[in-house]
Scaffold this motif. Structure first.
Motif, mmCIF file in Angstrom:
data_model
loop_
_atom_site.group_PDB
_atom_site.id
_atom_site.type_symbol
_atom_site.label_atom_id
_atom_site.label_comp_id
_atom_site.label_asym_id
_atom_site.label_seq_id
_atom_site.Cartn_x
_atom_site.Cartn_y
_atom_site.Cartn_z
ATOM 1 N N THR A 14 11.863 -7.743 22.159
ATOM 2 C CA THR A 14 11.470 -8.563 20.856
ATOM 3 C C THR A 14 11.200 -8.333 19.610
ATOM 4 N N LEU A 15 11.144 -9.192 19.002
ATOM 5 C CA LEU A 15 10.023 -8.326 18.079
ATOM 6 C C LEU A 15 8.528 -8.415 18.024
ATOM 7 N N PRO A 16 7.857 -9.164 19.132
ATOM 8 C CA PRO A 16 6.437 -9.797 19.197
ATOM 9 C C PRO A 16 6.041 -8.502 20.352
ATOM 10 N N MET A 17 7.297 -7.753 21.168
ATOM 11 C CA MET A 17 7.431 -6.636 21.481
ATOM 12 C C MET A 17 6.860 -5.756 20.993
ATOM 13 N N LEU A 18 7.631 -4.908 20.587
ATOM 14 C CA LEU A 18 7.172 -4.375 19.111
ATOM 15 C C LEU A 18 6.592 -3.614 18.559
ATOM 16 N N ILE A 19 6.116 -5.060 18.117
ATOM 17 C CA ILE A 19 4.672 -5.202 17.270
ATOM 18 C C ILE A 19 3.698 -5.033 18.099
ATOM 19 N N TYR A 20 3.517 -5.179 19.466
ATOM 20 C CA TYR A 20 2.763 -4.839 20.808
ATOM 21 C C TYR A 20 2.464 -3.692 21.080
ATOM 22 N N SER A 21 3.761 -2.911 20.983
ATOM 23 C CA SER A 21 3.432 -1.878 21.633
ATOM 24 C C SER A 21 3.109 -0.339 19.991
ATOM 25 N N LYS A 22 3.750 -0.844 19.280
ATOM 26 C CA LYS A 22 3.182 -0.289 18.234
ATOM 27 C C LYS A 22 1.638 -0.051 18.171
ATOM 28 N N VAL A 23 0.988 -1.476 18.429
ATOM 29 C CA VAL A 23 -0.506 -1.309 18.124
ATOM 30 C C VAL A 23 -0.801 -0.807 18.851
ATOM 31 N N LYS A 24 -0.887 -0.676 19.857
ATOM 32 C CA LYS A 24 -1.560 1.187 20.937
ATOM 33 C C LYS A 24 -1.230 2.116 20.392
ATOM 34 N N PHE A 25 -0.277 2.352 19.284
ATOM 35 C CA PHE A 25 0.141 3.930 18.861
ATOM 36 C C PHE A 25 -0.240 3.282 16.606
ATOM 37 N N GLY A 26 -1.073 2.409 16.458
ATOM 38 C CA GLY A 26 -0.784 2.879 14.883
ATOM 39 C C GLY A 26 -0.251 1.787 14.239
ATOM 40 N N VAL A 27 -0.095 0.699 13.319
ATOM 41 C CA VAL A 27 0.702 -0.451 12.631
ATOM 42 C C VAL A 27 1.305 0.868 11.929
ATOM 43 N N THR A 28 2.390 0.963 11.389
ATOM 44 C CA THR A 28 2.570 1.149 10.219
ATOM 45 C C THR A 28 3.408 -0.281 8.898
ATOM 46 N N PRO A 29 2.427 0.316 7.739
ATOM 47 C CA PRO A 29 2.832 -0.831 6.515
ATOM 48 C C PRO A 29 3.905 -0.982 6.993
ATOM 49 N N GLU A 30 5.472 -0.644 8.075
ATOM 50 C CA GLU A 30 6.195 -1.693 7.948
ATOM 51 C C GLU A 30 6.274 -2.680 8.335
ATOM 52 N N ILE A 31 5.564 -3.463 8.774
ATOM 53 C CA ILE A 31 5.389 -4.345 10.166
ATOM 54 C C ILE A 31 4.539 -5.627 8.640
ATOM 55 N N ASN A 32 3.952 -4.468 8.336
ATOM 56 C CA ASN A 32 3.112 -5.006 6.845
ATOM 57 C C ASN A 32 4.079 -6.067 6.526
ATOM 58 N N ALA A 33 5.152 -5.433 5.838
ATOM 59 C CA ALA A 33 6.185 -5.695 5.077
ATOM 60 C C ALA A 33 7.179 -6.709 6.269
ATOM 61 N N LEU A 34 7.115 -6.864 6.407
ATOM 62 C CA LEU A 34 7.711 -7.415 7.781
ATOM 63 C C LEU A 34 7.143 -8.918 7.865
ATOM 64 N N ASN A 39 1.194 -1.169 0.268
ATOM 65 C CA ASN A 39 -0.283 0.105 -0.070
ATOM 66 C C ASN A 39 1.095 1.120 -0.184
ATOM 67 N N ALA A 40 0.213 2.568 -1.052
ATOM 68 C CA ALA A 40 1.470 2.745 -1.178
ATOM 69 C C ALA A 40 1.158 4.447 0.551
ATOM 70 N N SER A 41 -0.386 3.996 0.832
ATOM 71 C CA SER A 41 -0.530 5.849 2.043
ATOM 72 C C SER A 41 0.210 4.777 2.825
ATOM 73 N N ARG A 42 0.483 5.347 4.094
ATOM 74 C CA ARG A 42 1.328 5.055 5.432
ATOM 75 C C ARG A 42 -0.105 4.710 6.594
ATOM 76 N N LEU A 43 -1.653 4.990 6.446
ATOM 77 C CA LEU A 43 -2.495 4.346 6.868
ATOM 78 C C LEU A 43 -3.079 2.822 6.186
ATOM 79 N N VAL A 44 -2.653 2.189 6.958
ATOM 80 C CA VAL A 44 -2.970 0.678 6.827
ATOM 81 C C VAL A 44 -4.599 0.039 6.553
ATOM 82 N N THR A 45 -5.151 0.702 6.860
ATOM 83 C CA THR A 45 -6.486 0.483 6.003
ATOM 84 C C THR A 45 -7.222 0.403 5.263
#
Length: 269
Positions: free
Chosen positions: A221-241, A32-38
């Motif tokens: 760790t990676l799960p901890m990082l993703i969980y912390s990002k979920v609180k403020f909004g997941v970026t498409p970088e996480i989707n790419a990973l 997705n070109a947009s920064r918003l994942v939805t």
């Protein structure tokens, strides 16, 4: 009969859709070109480039892979020895206690495992000064603890099905017990060892609760990082990973399926 088949097929379709549509959406929105994942903003691969320039995500991924590899290796070593004790030493006096210690992590909530590991490390630090702080070592020890239980169950089931006459024949020919173990037993149960290692690796890589209790400020760790990002909004970088992880896992599954298919077709190889 036809209505029953239609109902079963429909339920299976809904079940697989429930499992795989979220994964498909993650893969789709990684382009997705947009920064918003939805919000779809057009096709783009910009987030894959951004991923490989994001040091925070790369370091967290490296930590998770390192911890998972070490924990899985230690779990296989300890779990294999425990499985051998269960299957080869039937009169072992400590067998009930060992069985209880092995089964407890399988049914105990992860919150209890994480809390007990935290209290253990804090108590050891106050008593003997080790560990000096919580980090990758404490996460690895905690992950090894509950991964051993899964490895023990897998290896024990394979040892129970193994023909013990192979080991007895090697002993009759003059081989030492340790040589029989390494040259006869381990090659026979190697598929179980590989399965146990992969399961332990996956459990460690996916763990969030236990790692949250025993990690330090510089050992996210990676799960901890993703969980912390979920609180403020997941970026498409996480989707790419996530897409890259799905690609690697799918490739490994396809390769393993092809290898097993060839072995079944040519059992003498």
């Amino acid at each position: 009969m036809r209505q029953r088949s239609t109902f079963v097929f429909t339920m299976m379709a809904f079940g697989y859709a429930f499992l795989y549509l979220p994964i498909f959406s993650v893969v789709l929105y990684s382009f997705n070109a947009s920064r918003l994942v939805t919000v779809w903003g057009g096709f783009s691969t910009r987030w894959y480039g951004a991923l490989f320039h994001n040091e925070t995500i790369l370091q967290a991924t490296g930590r998770s892979l390192l911890v998972a590899a070490m924990a899985a290796t230690l779990a296989v070593a300890i779990g294999t020895l425990a499985a051998v004790a269960f299957t080869r030493f039937q009169r072992l006096r400590a067998r009930p206690l060992l069985s209880l210690m092995t089964s407890a992590p399988l049914v105990m909530p992860e919150v209890m495992l994480g809390l007990s590991a935290l209290l253990l490390f804090v108590g050891l630090q106050q008593w003997i000064g080790w560990p000096a702080g919580r980090g990758l070592m404490t996460i690895t020890i905690a992950h090894t603890t509950f991964c051993c239980a899964y490895v023990t169950v897998i290896v024990q089931s394979r040892l129970a099905q193994m023909d013990e006459s192979l080991e007895e024949a090697a002993l009759d020919l003059g081989a030492r017990p340790w040589k029989v173990f390494f040259l006869v037993t381990l090659p026979v149960i190697f598929p179980a060892l590989a399965a146990g290692w992969l399961l332990a690796f996956t459990l460690s890589l996916d763990d969030l609760v236990v790692a949250s209790f025993v990690s330090g400020p510089s050992s996210t760790t990676l799960p901890m990082l993703i969980y912390s990002k979920v609180k403020f909004g997941v970026t498409p970088e996480i989707n790419a990973l996530a897409t890259l992880i799905v690609l690697v896992v799918t490739s490994l599954i396809v390769a393993a399926t092809l290898v097993m298919g060839r072995r079944n077709a040519n059992p003498l190889r």
